[in-house]
Design an enzyme around this catalytic site. Structure first.
Site, PDB file in Angstrom:
ATOM      1  N   HIS A  33       0.636  -1.503   0.275  1.00  0.00           N
ATOM      2  CA  HIS A  33       0.151  -0.165   0.297  1.00  0.00           C
ATOM      3  C   HIS A  33       0.777   1.779   0.391  1.00  0.00           C
ATOM      4  O   HIS A  33       0.542   2.069   0.266  1.00  0.00           O
ATOM      5  CB  HIS A  33      -0.820  -0.291   1.485  1.00  0.00           C
ATOM      6  CG  HIS A  33      -1.694  -0.743   0.869  1.00  0.00           C
ATOM      7  ND1 HIS A  33      -4.046  -0.527   0.733  1.00  0.00           N
ATOM      8  CD2 HIS A  33      -1.915  -2.480   0.880  1.00  0.00           C
ATOM      9  CE1 HIS A  33      -4.302  -1.469   0.528  1.00  0.00           C
ATOM     10  NE2 HIS A  33      -3.390  -2.642   0.998  1.00  0.00           N
ATOM     11  N   GLY A 121      -7.787 -13.849  -7.256  1.00  0.00           N
ATOM     12  CA  GLY A 121      -8.072 -13.692  -6.133  1.00  0.00           C
ATOM     13  C   GLY A 121      -7.053 -14.395  -4.856  1.00  0.00           C
ATOM     14  O   GLY A 121      -6.888 -14.047  -3.885  1.00  0.00           O
ATOM     15  N   GLY A 123      -3.922 -12.455  -4.281  1.00  0.00           N
ATOM     16  CA  GLY A 123      -3.110 -11.829  -4.225  1.00  0.00           C
ATOM     17  C   GLY A 123      -1.870 -11.339  -4.928  1.00  0.00           C
ATOM     18  O   GLY A 123      -0.984 -10.792  -5.015  1.00  0.00           O
ATOM     19  N   ASP A 170       1.915  -3.124  -9.412  1.00  0.00           N
ATOM     20  CA  ASP A 170       1.839  -4.560  -9.682  1.00  0.00           C
ATOM     21  C   ASP A 170       2.550  -4.305 -10.595  1.00  0.00           C
ATOM     22  O   ASP A 170       2.900  -5.861 -11.701  1.00  0.00           O
ATOM     23  CB  ASP A 170       0.335  -4.527  -9.986  1.00  0.00           C
ATOM     24  CG  ASP A 170       0.220  -4.965  -8.478  1.00  0.00           C
ATOM     25  OD1 ASP A 170       0.633  -5.225  -7.741  1.00  0.00           O
ATOM     26  OD2 ASP A 170      -1.130  -5.305  -8.755  1.00  0.00           O
ATOM     27  N   TYR A 221      -9.826  -1.457  -0.111  1.00  0.00           N
ATOM     28  CA  TYR A 221      -8.823  -0.925  -0.486  1.00  0.00           C
ATOM     29  C   TYR A 221      -8.961   0.820  -0.697  1.00  0.00           C
ATOM     30  O   TYR A 221      -8.613   1.576  -0.373  1.00  0.00           O
ATOM     31  CB  TYR A 221      -8.400  -1.238  -1.873  1.00  0.00           C
ATOM     32  CG  TYR A 221      -7.123  -0.833  -2.896  1.00  0.00           C
ATOM     33  CD1 TYR A 221      -6.287  -1.684  -2.670  1.00  0.00           C
ATOM     34  CD2 TYR A 221      -7.325   0.388  -3.269  1.00  0.00           C
ATOM     35  CE1 TYR A 221      -4.764  -1.170  -3.322  1.00  0.00           C
ATOM     36  CE2 TYR A 221      -5.980   0.666  -3.797  1.00  0.00           C
ATOM     37  CZ  TYR A 221      -4.646  -0.256  -4.207  1.00  0.00           C
ATOM     38  OH  TYR A 221      -3.684  -0.245  -4.278  1.00  0.00           O
TER      39      TYR A 221
END
Length: 385
Positions: A33, A121, A123, A170, A221
Protein backbone atom coordinates in the site's frame (compact mmCIF):
# COMPACT_ATOMS: atom_id res chain seq x y z
CA UNK A 1 0.89 -27.18 -19.27
CA UNK A 2 -1.59 -24.37 -19.75
CA UNK A 3 0.51 -22.67 -22.48
CA UNK A 4 0.37 -25.84 -24.62
CA UNK A 5 -3.40 -26.23 -24.04
CA UNK A 6 -4.05 -22.65 -25.13
CA UNK A 7 -1.80 -22.95 -28.21
CA UNK A 8 -3.37 -26.22 -29.39
CA UNK A 9 -6.90 -24.85 -28.81
CA UNK A 10 -6.03 -21.76 -30.85
CA UNK A 11 -4.59 -23.78 -33.75
CA UNK A 12 -7.62 -26.08 -33.78
CA UNK A 13 -10.20 -23.25 -33.78
CA UNK A 14 -8.43 -20.47 -35.69
CA UNK A 15 -6.37 -22.62 -38.12
CA UNK A 16 -3.17 -20.65 -37.67
CA UNK A 17 -0.10 -20.76 -35.42
CA UNK A 18 -0.38 -17.94 -32.87
CA UNK A 19 2.15 -15.70 -31.17
CA UNK A 20 2.20 -16.74 -27.49
CA UNK A 21 2.70 -14.05 -24.87
CA UNK A 22 3.26 -14.64 -21.17
CA UNK A 23 2.39 -12.04 -18.52
CA UNK A 24 3.60 -13.14 -15.07
CA UNK A 25 1.92 -12.71 -11.73
CA UNK A 26 3.87 -10.93 -9.04
CA UNK A 27 4.75 -11.26 -5.42
CA UNK A 28 5.67 -8.39 -3.15
CA UNK A 29 8.41 -9.06 -0.63
CA UNK A 30 7.70 -5.85 1.31
CA UNK A 31 6.10 -2.45 0.67
CA UNK A 32 2.33 -2.92 0.84
CA UNK A 33 0.00 0.00 0.00
CA UNK A 34 2.99 2.32 -0.32
CA UNK A 35 2.80 2.63 -4.13
CA UNK A 36 -0.15 5.03 -4.28
CA UNK A 37 1.61 7.13 -1.62
CA UNK A 38 4.64 7.63 -3.91
CA UNK A 39 6.53 5.23 -1.65
CA UNK A 40 8.97 2.34 -1.98
CA UNK A 41 8.14 -1.24 -3.02
CA UNK A 42 10.04 -4.49 -3.53
CA UNK A 43 8.02 -6.83 -5.77
CA UNK A 44 9.15 -9.59 -8.16
CA UNK A 45 7.53 -11.24 -11.18
CA UNK A 46 6.94 -14.98 -10.81
CA UNK A 47 6.79 -18.14 -12.90
CA UNK A 48 3.00 -18.40 -12.71
CA UNK A 49 1.28 -16.27 -15.30
CA UNK A 50 -1.42 -15.63 -17.88
CA UNK A 51 -0.78 -16.73 -21.46
CA UNK A 52 -2.26 -15.06 -24.54
CA UNK A 53 -2.30 -16.88 -27.88
CA UNK A 54 -2.90 -14.17 -30.50
CA UNK A 55 -3.00 -13.66 -34.22
CA UNK A 56 -4.20 -10.87 -36.51
CA UNK A 57 -7.50 -11.27 -38.39
CA UNK A 58 -9.10 -9.48 -41.37
CA UNK A 59 -12.26 -8.75 -39.41
CA UNK A 60 -12.97 -5.38 -37.85
CA UNK A 61 -13.07 -6.99 -34.42
CA UNK A 62 -11.09 -8.34 -31.49
CA UNK A 63 -12.32 -11.84 -30.60
CA UNK A 64 -11.37 -13.15 -27.17
CA UNK A 65 -11.90 -16.58 -25.62
CA UNK A 66 -10.78 -17.75 -22.19
CA UNK A 67 -9.82 -20.80 -20.19
CA UNK A 68 -9.40 -18.63 -17.11
CA UNK A 69 -12.72 -19.08 -15.32
CA UNK A 70 -15.97 -20.05 -17.07
CA UNK A 71 -15.40 -20.48 -20.81
CA UNK A 72 -16.72 -17.39 -22.60
CA UNK A 73 -16.18 -15.62 -25.91
CA UNK A 74 -16.44 -11.83 -26.26
CA UNK A 75 -16.24 -9.85 -29.50
CA UNK A 76 -15.22 -6.17 -29.40
CA UNK A 77 -15.51 -4.03 -32.54
CA UNK A 78 -12.46 -1.88 -33.26
CA UNK A 79 -14.52 1.22 -32.44
CA UNK A 80 -15.00 -0.15 -28.90
CA UNK A 81 -18.57 -1.44 -29.36
CA UNK A 82 -19.54 -4.86 -28.01
CA UNK A 83 -22.46 -7.08 -27.13
CA UNK A 84 -23.42 -7.67 -23.50
CA UNK A 85 -21.07 -10.05 -21.68
CA UNK A 86 -21.13 -11.79 -18.29
CA UNK A 87 -17.49 -12.18 -17.33
CA UNK A 88 -15.70 -9.83 -14.96
CA UNK A 89 -12.47 -10.08 -17.00
CA UNK A 90 -14.32 -8.60 -19.97
CA UNK A 91 -14.52 -5.28 -18.12
CA UNK A 92 -10.72 -4.99 -18.11
CA UNK A 93 -10.48 -5.58 -21.86
CA UNK A 94 -13.39 -3.21 -22.52
CA UNK A 95 -11.63 -0.48 -20.51
CA UNK A 96 -8.30 -1.05 -22.33
CA UNK A 97 -9.90 -0.92 -25.80
CA UNK A 98 -11.80 2.27 -24.88
CA UNK A 99 -8.56 3.92 -23.65
CA UNK A 100 -6.66 2.94 -26.81
CA UNK A 101 -9.52 4.15 -29.05
CA UNK A 102 -9.52 7.50 -27.19
CA UNK A 103 -5.73 7.74 -27.78
CA UNK A 104 -6.27 7.04 -31.52
CA UNK A 105 -4.08 3.94 -31.27
CA UNK A 106 -4.28 2.04 -34.60
CA UNK A 107 -6.00 -1.15 -33.40
CA UNK A 108 -6.07 -4.12 -35.78
CA UNK A 109 -8.37 -7.13 -35.81
CA UNK A 110 -7.16 -9.87 -33.45
CA UNK A 111 -8.08 -13.38 -32.38
CA UNK A 112 -7.07 -14.14 -28.79
CA UNK A 113 -7.31 -17.17 -26.51
CA UNK A 114 -6.02 -16.74 -22.97
CA UNK A 115 -5.73 -18.62 -19.71
CA UNK A 116 -3.24 -19.12 -16.93
CA UNK A 117 -2.15 -20.67 -13.67
CA UNK A 118 -2.26 -17.63 -11.34
CA UNK A 119 -4.85 -18.45 -8.66
CA UNK A 120 -7.52 -15.73 -8.95
CA UNK A 121 -8.01 -13.66 -5.79
CA UNK A 122 -4.76 -14.85 -4.23
CA UNK A 123 -2.99 -11.48 -4.15
CA UNK A 124 -0.63 -12.40 -7.02
CA UNK A 125 -1.93 -9.58 -9.20
CA UNK A 126 -3.77 -11.55 -11.85
CA UNK A 127 -5.50 -8.31 -12.93
CA UNK A 128 -2.21 -6.51 -13.70
CA UNK A 129 -0.99 -9.59 -15.61
CA UNK A 130 -4.29 -9.64 -17.53
CA UNK A 131 -4.13 -5.94 -18.46
CA UNK A 132 -0.40 -5.69 -19.23
CA UNK A 133 -0.37 -8.95 -21.20
CA UNK A 134 -3.42 -7.97 -23.25
CA UNK A 135 -2.04 -4.50 -24.12
CA UNK A 136 1.32 -6.06 -25.07
CA UNK A 137 -0.55 -8.58 -27.27
CA UNK A 138 -2.44 -5.77 -29.02
CA UNK A 139 0.87 -4.01 -29.80
CA UNK A 140 2.34 -7.20 -31.28
CA UNK A 141 -0.66 -7.67 -33.60
CA UNK A 142 -0.99 -3.96 -34.50
CA UNK A 143 2.80 -3.67 -35.00
CA UNK A 144 2.94 -0.29 -33.31
CA UNK A 145 5.17 -0.43 -30.27
CA UNK A 146 4.17 1.18 -26.98
CA UNK A 147 6.90 1.57 -24.35
CA UNK A 148 6.58 -0.59 -21.25
CA UNK A 149 6.20 2.58 -19.18
CA UNK A 150 3.20 3.59 -21.32
CA UNK A 151 1.70 0.07 -21.11
CA UNK A 152 1.90 0.36 -17.30
CA UNK A 153 0.02 3.67 -17.35
CA UNK A 154 -2.70 2.35 -19.68
CA UNK A 155 -3.12 -0.78 -17.53
CA UNK A 156 -3.38 1.39 -14.40
CA UNK A 157 -5.96 3.64 -16.09
CA UNK A 158 -8.01 0.54 -17.00
CA UNK A 159 -8.04 -0.59 -13.34
CA UNK A 160 -9.11 2.93 -12.29
CA UNK A 161 -11.93 2.84 -14.88
CA UNK A 162 -13.40 -0.29 -13.30
CA UNK A 163 -13.14 1.01 -9.76
CA UNK A 164 -9.75 0.15 -8.21
CA UNK A 165 -7.70 3.27 -7.52
CA UNK A 166 -4.37 1.39 -7.58
CA UNK A 167 -0.78 2.59 -7.80
CA UNK A 168 1.78 1.43 -10.39
CA UNK A 169 3.64 -1.27 -8.47
CA UNK A 170 1.82 -4.27 -9.93
CA UNK A 171 2.06 -3.11 -13.53
CA UNK A 172 5.77 -2.26 -13.24
CA UNK A 173 6.55 -5.59 -11.56
CA UNK A 174 4.69 -7.51 -14.29
CA UNK A 175 6.39 -5.57 -17.10
CA UNK A 176 9.94 -5.07 -15.80
CA UNK A 177 10.55 -8.21 -13.71
CA UNK A 178 13.87 -10.03 -14.06
CA UNK A 179 14.58 -13.70 -13.36
CA UNK A 180 16.20 -14.30 -9.95
CA UNK A 181 15.75 -10.71 -8.80
CA UNK A 182 13.39 -8.56 -6.80
CA UNK A 183 12.48 -5.26 -8.40
CA UNK A 184 13.06 -2.18 -6.25
CA UNK A 185 10.77 0.62 -7.43
CA UNK A 186 10.61 4.18 -6.16
CA UNK A 187 7.00 5.11 -6.94
CA UNK A 188 7.76 8.84 -6.71
CA UNK A 189 10.08 9.08 -9.72
CA UNK A 190 9.65 5.49 -11.06
CA UNK A 191 13.40 4.85 -10.83
CA UNK A 192 14.17 1.18 -10.28
CA UNK A 193 16.91 -1.38 -9.91
CA UNK A 194 17.28 -5.09 -9.23
CA UNK A 195 18.09 -6.86 -5.95
CA UNK A 196 19.17 -10.56 -6.02
CA UNK A 197 16.55 -12.45 -4.03
CA UNK A 198 18.05 -15.91 -3.55
CA UNK A 199 19.37 -16.71 -0.06
CA UNK A 200 21.66 -19.72 0.20
CA UNK A 201 19.98 -22.52 2.19
CA UNK A 202 16.56 -20.83 2.25
CA UNK A 203 13.45 -21.05 0.06
CA UNK A 204 10.54 -18.71 -0.67
CA UNK A 205 7.09 -20.30 -0.44
CA UNK A 206 3.60 -18.86 -0.94
CA UNK A 207 0.74 -20.24 1.13
CA UNK A 208 -2.73 -19.47 -0.20
CA UNK A 209 -5.20 -18.98 2.66
CA UNK A 210 -8.02 -19.72 0.19
CA UNK A 211 -9.80 -16.61 1.41
CA UNK A 212 -10.38 -14.88 -1.91
CA UNK A 213 -10.45 -11.12 -2.26
CA UNK A 214 -11.78 -8.89 -4.99
CA UNK A 215 -10.33 -5.44 -4.44
CA UNK A 216 -12.26 -3.73 -7.23
CA UNK A 217 -15.57 -4.74 -5.67
CA UNK A 218 -14.51 -4.15 -2.08
CA UNK A 219 -14.18 -0.44 -1.27
CA UNK A 220 -11.88 -1.07 1.72
CA UNK A 221 -8.81 -0.58 -0.51
CA UNK A 222 -10.04 2.83 -1.64
CA UNK A 223 -10.89 3.81 1.97
CA UNK A 224 -7.23 3.29 2.92
CA UNK A 225 -6.19 5.60 0.13
CA UNK A 226 -8.59 8.32 1.33
CA UNK A 227 -7.13 8.04 4.88
CA UNK A 228 -3.65 8.71 3.47
CA UNK A 229 -4.89 11.69 1.43
CA UNK A 230 -6.61 13.15 4.51
CA UNK A 231 -3.31 13.23 6.43
CA UNK A 232 -1.49 14.82 3.48
CA UNK A 233 -4.11 17.62 3.45
CA UNK A 234 -3.54 18.26 7.17
CA UNK A 235 0.24 18.39 6.80
CA UNK A 236 -0.03 20.66 3.75
CA UNK A 237 -1.57 23.37 5.96
CA UNK A 238 1.88 24.09 7.38
CA UNK A 239 4.07 22.35 4.77
CA UNK A 240 2.41 23.24 1.42
CA UNK A 241 5.23 21.65 -0.60
CA UNK A 242 4.12 18.14 0.51
CA UNK A 243 2.36 16.18 -2.25
CA UNK A 244 2.12 12.69 -0.75
CA UNK A 245 2.80 10.63 2.37
CA UNK A 246 6.25 9.85 0.92
CA UNK A 247 7.46 13.24 2.21
CA UNK A 248 5.58 13.17 5.53
CA UNK A 249 7.75 12.33 8.55
CA UNK A 250 6.72 10.74 11.85
CA UNK A 251 7.32 14.20 13.39
CA UNK A 252 4.86 15.75 10.91
CA UNK A 253 2.37 13.08 11.83
CA UNK A 254 2.75 13.84 15.53
CA UNK A 255 2.10 17.51 14.82
CA UNK A 256 -1.30 16.83 13.15
CA UNK A 257 -2.29 13.89 15.38
CA UNK A 258 -4.75 15.96 17.45
CA UNK A 259 -6.32 17.57 14.36
CA UNK A 260 -6.81 14.46 12.24
CA UNK A 261 -8.98 11.36 12.59
CA UNK A 262 -7.24 8.77 14.80
CA UNK A 263 -7.75 5.99 12.24
CA UNK A 264 -6.19 8.14 9.49
CA UNK A 265 -3.18 8.85 11.76
CA UNK A 266 -2.72 5.13 12.47
CA UNK A 267 -2.85 4.26 8.77
CA UNK A 268 -0.41 7.02 7.81
CA UNK A 269 1.98 5.82 10.51
CA UNK A 270 1.92 2.37 8.92
CA UNK A 271 2.85 3.77 5.47
CA UNK A 272 5.78 5.84 6.80
CA UNK A 273 7.17 2.83 8.71
CA UNK A 274 6.57 0.49 5.76
CA UNK A 275 8.81 2.63 3.55
CA UNK A 276 11.52 2.20 6.18
CA UNK A 277 10.95 -1.57 6.16
CA UNK A 278 11.57 -1.61 2.38
CA UNK A 279 14.90 0.19 2.87
CA UNK A 280 15.88 -2.26 5.61
CA UNK A 281 14.83 -5.29 3.54
CA UNK A 282 17.05 -4.22 0.63
CA UNK A 283 20.04 -3.97 2.97
CA UNK A 284 19.52 -7.35 4.64
CA UNK A 285 18.72 -9.17 1.38
CA UNK A 286 21.86 -7.72 -0.20
CA UNK A 287 23.86 -8.84 2.85
CA UNK A 288 22.33 -12.35 2.71
CA UNK A 289 21.03 -11.96 6.29
CA UNK A 290 18.14 -14.44 6.22
CA UNK A 291 17.35 -14.14 9.95
CA UNK A 292 16.69 -10.38 9.69
CA UNK A 293 14.78 -10.84 6.40
CA UNK A 294 12.40 -13.12 8.34
CA UNK A 295 12.09 -10.60 11.17
CA UNK A 296 11.20 -7.76 8.75
CA UNK A 297 8.53 -9.96 7.14
CA UNK A 298 6.90 -10.62 10.54
CA UNK A 299 7.08 -6.98 11.58
CA UNK A 300 5.42 -5.98 8.29
CA UNK A 301 2.60 -8.47 8.76
CA UNK A 302 1.62 -7.38 12.25
CA UNK A 303 1.75 -3.73 11.18
CA UNK A 304 -0.73 -4.56 8.40
CA UNK A 305 -2.88 -6.41 10.91
CA UNK A 306 -2.98 -3.85 13.71
CA UNK A 307 -2.27 -0.50 12.01
CA UNK A 308 -3.56 -0.73 8.44
CA UNK A 309 -6.12 -3.42 9.32
CA UNK A 310 -6.08 -5.24 5.98
CA UNK A 311 -5.38 -8.83 7.03
CA UNK A 312 -7.96 -11.50 7.95
CA UNK A 313 -8.09 -13.81 10.97
CA UNK A 314 -7.10 -16.69 8.68
CA UNK A 315 -3.99 -14.88 7.41
CA UNK A 316 -3.05 -13.94 10.98
CA UNK A 317 -3.44 -17.63 11.90
CA UNK A 318 -1.03 -18.69 9.12
CA UNK A 319 1.59 -16.22 10.36
CA UNK A 320 1.15 -17.27 14.02
CA UNK A 321 1.58 -20.95 13.12
CA UNK A 322 4.76 -20.10 11.20
CA UNK A 323 6.14 -18.20 14.20
CA UNK A 324 6.04 -21.46 16.19
CA UNK A 325 7.79 -23.55 13.53
CA UNK A 326 11.58 -23.83 13.62
CA UNK A 327 11.80 -24.06 9.81
CA UNK A 328 9.94 -20.79 9.13
CA UNK A 329 12.05 -17.63 9.52
CA UNK A 330 9.19 -15.25 8.86
CA UNK A 331 6.04 -14.64 6.88
CA UNK A 332 3.53 -11.94 6.09
CA UNK A 333 0.35 -11.38 4.16
CA UNK A 334 1.06 -10.24 0.64
CA UNK A 335 -1.03 -8.10 -1.71
CA UNK A 336 -3.81 -5.59 -1.28
CA UNK A 337 -5.33 -7.42 1.67
CA UNK A 338 -8.58 -9.02 2.90
CA UNK A 339 -7.53 -12.46 1.64
CA UNK A 340 -4.92 -14.13 -0.53
CA UNK A 341 -1.47 -15.50 0.30
CA UNK A 342 1.31 -15.26 2.81
CA UNK A 343 4.90 -15.11 1.58
CA UNK A 344 7.21 -17.27 3.73
CA UNK A 345 10.97 -17.61 4.04
CA UNK A 346 11.80 -21.20 5.06
CA UNK A 347 14.91 -23.28 5.72
CA UNK A 348 15.35 -25.46 2.64
CA UNK A 349 16.44 -28.48 4.74
CA UNK A 350 13.16 -28.31 6.71
CA UNK A 351 10.95 -27.28 3.80
CA UNK A 352 8.74 -30.36 3.50
CA UNK A 353 8.10 -30.78 7.24
CA UNK A 354 7.46 -27.03 7.69
CA UNK A 355 4.92 -26.89 4.87
CA UNK A 356 3.19 -30.07 6.10
CA UNK A 357 2.89 -28.73 9.68
CA UNK A 358 1.69 -25.33 8.45
CA UNK A 359 -1.08 -26.79 6.29
CA UNK A 360 -2.19 -29.33 8.92
CA UNK A 361 -2.40 -26.79 11.74
CA UNK A 362 -4.19 -24.26 9.52
CA UNK A 363 -6.79 -26.89 8.60
CA UNK A 364 -7.23 -27.82 12.29
CA UNK A 365 -7.70 -24.21 13.38
CA UNK A 366 -9.81 -22.85 10.49
CA UNK A 367 -11.34 -25.87 8.74
CA UNK A 368 -9.88 -24.54 5.44
CA UNK A 369 -7.50 -26.38 3.11
CA UNK A 370 -4.63 -24.04 2.23
CA UNK A 371 -2.43 -24.54 -0.84
CA UNK A 372 1.25 -23.81 -1.29
CA UNK A 373 3.43 -22.84 -4.23
CA UNK A 374 7.21 -22.95 -4.44
CA UNK A 375 8.31 -19.56 -5.62
CA UNK A 376 10.33 -19.15 -8.79
CA UNK A 377 11.18 -15.60 -9.90
CA UNK A 378 10.81 -15.10 -13.66
CA UNK A 379 11.04 -12.38 -16.31
CA UNK A 380 8.39 -9.75 -17.04
CA UNK A 381 5.92 -9.78 -19.95
CA UNK A 382 7.48 -11.42 -23.03
CA UNK A 383 6.84 -13.41 -26.15
CA UNK A 384 6.95 -16.99 -24.86
CA UNK A 385 8.94 -19.45 -26.95
Amino acid sequence: MVDKQITSYFIEHYKTIPTLIKAPGRINIIGEHTDYNEGLVLPASIEKGIYFAVSGNDLNSIQIETFLTQPERIVFQLNGAHKKFESFWGNYFKAIIEILVAKNYPLKGMDCVFGGDIPIGSGLSSSAALCCGFIYALTKVSRKEISREEIALIAQEAEHKIGLNCGLMDQYAVLFGKKGNAFFLDCKDLSHNYIPINLDGYSWVLVNSNIKHNLAVDSEYNKRRVSCENIVKEVQKYRPEITSLRDVTLEDLQQVANLADAIDVKRANYIIEENNRVRKMIKVLSAGDAITVGAVLKEGHWAMSTQYEITTSELDTLVKIGERLDGVLGSRMMGGGFGGCTINLMKTEKLDTSIKSLLEQYKEQTGIDAEYYHLAIDDGVKVFE
